[in-house]
Design a protein around this motif. Structure first.
Motif, PDB file in Angstrom:
ATOM      1  N   GLN A  37       6.446  -2.649   2.287  1.00 11.82           N
ATOM      2  CA  GLN A  37       5.307  -2.829   3.191  1.00 11.82           C
ATOM      3  C   GLN A  37       4.565  -1.506   3.397  1.00 11.82           C
ATOM      4  O   GLN A  37       3.334  -1.470   3.397  1.00 11.82           O
ATOM      5  CB  GLN A  37       5.768  -3.395   4.534  1.00 11.82           C
ATOM      6  CG  GLN A  37       4.612  -3.767   5.448  1.00 11.82           C
ATOM      7  CD  GLN A  37       5.074  -4.450   6.722  1.00 11.82           C
ATOM      8  OE1 GLN A  37       6.260  -4.469   7.025  1.00 11.82           O
ATOM      9  NE2 GLN A  37       4.139  -4.990   7.466  1.00 11.82           N
ATOM     10  N   ARG A  40       2.457  -0.824   0.355  1.00 15.15           N
ATOM     11  CA  ARG A  40       1.245  -1.664   0.332  1.00 15.15           C
ATOM     12  C   ARG A  40       0.181  -1.116   1.284  1.00 15.15           C
ATOM     13  O   ARG A  40      -1.001  -1.096   0.944  1.00 15.15           O
ATOM     14  CB  ARG A  40       1.589  -3.097   0.712  1.00 15.15           C
ATOM     15  CG  ARG A  40       2.335  -3.834  -0.363  1.00 15.15           C
ATOM     16  CD  ARG A  40       2.660  -5.237   0.057  1.00 15.15           C
ATOM     17  NE  ARG A  40       3.370  -5.932  -0.993  1.00 15.15           N
ATOM     18  CZ  ARG A  40       4.261  -6.872  -0.787  1.00 15.15           C
ATOM     19  NH1 ARG A  40       4.578  -7.249   0.445  1.00 15.15           N
ATOM     20  NH2 ARG A  40       4.854  -7.462  -1.797  1.00 15.15           N
ATOM     21  N   LYS A  43      -1.424   1.941  -0.246  1.00 12.35           N
ATOM     22  CA  LYS A  43      -2.390   1.588  -1.287  1.00 12.35           C
ATOM     23  C   LYS A  43      -3.700   1.132  -0.661  1.00 12.35           C
ATOM     24  O   LYS A  43      -4.779   1.501  -1.121  1.00 12.35           O
ATOM     25  CB  LYS A  43      -1.833   0.469  -2.176  1.00 12.35           C
ATOM     26  CG  LYS A  43      -0.867   0.939  -3.230  1.00 12.35           C
ATOM     27  CD  LYS A  43      -0.362  -0.214  -4.033  1.00 12.35           C
ATOM     28  CE  LYS A  43      -1.050  -0.248  -5.362  1.00 12.35           C
ATOM     29  NZ  LYS A  43      -0.477  -1.258  -6.263  1.00 12.35           N
TER      30      LYS A  43
END
Length: 65
Positions: A37, A40, A43
């Motif tokens: 998580q 992500r 990113k």
């Protein structure tokens, strides 16, 4: 695109970027760290930073050397 619209979009993206930073810090201090998580979110933060840079470039006129 109108410069006011671009400036407002940049402001919203910067706010979201800050919110994501706070989310990453909260996740990293949690007892069970979810690395996937966090990756992500990082990113997403990078995509926001790229979009902010692109929009800022649209606000700055090209200078002919």
């Amino acid at each position: 695109m109108d410069s006011e619209v671009i400036a407002r979009r940049i402001e919203l993206l910067r706010q979201e970027h800050g919110d994501l930073e706070a989310a990453i810090e909260a996740l990293q201090s949690a007892p069970a760290i979810d690395q996937l998580q966090i990756a992500r979110i990082k990113k997403r933060k990078l995509r926001l930073k790229d979009e902010i840079s692109m929009l800022e470039d649209m606000l700055i006129p090209d200078i002919i050397a």
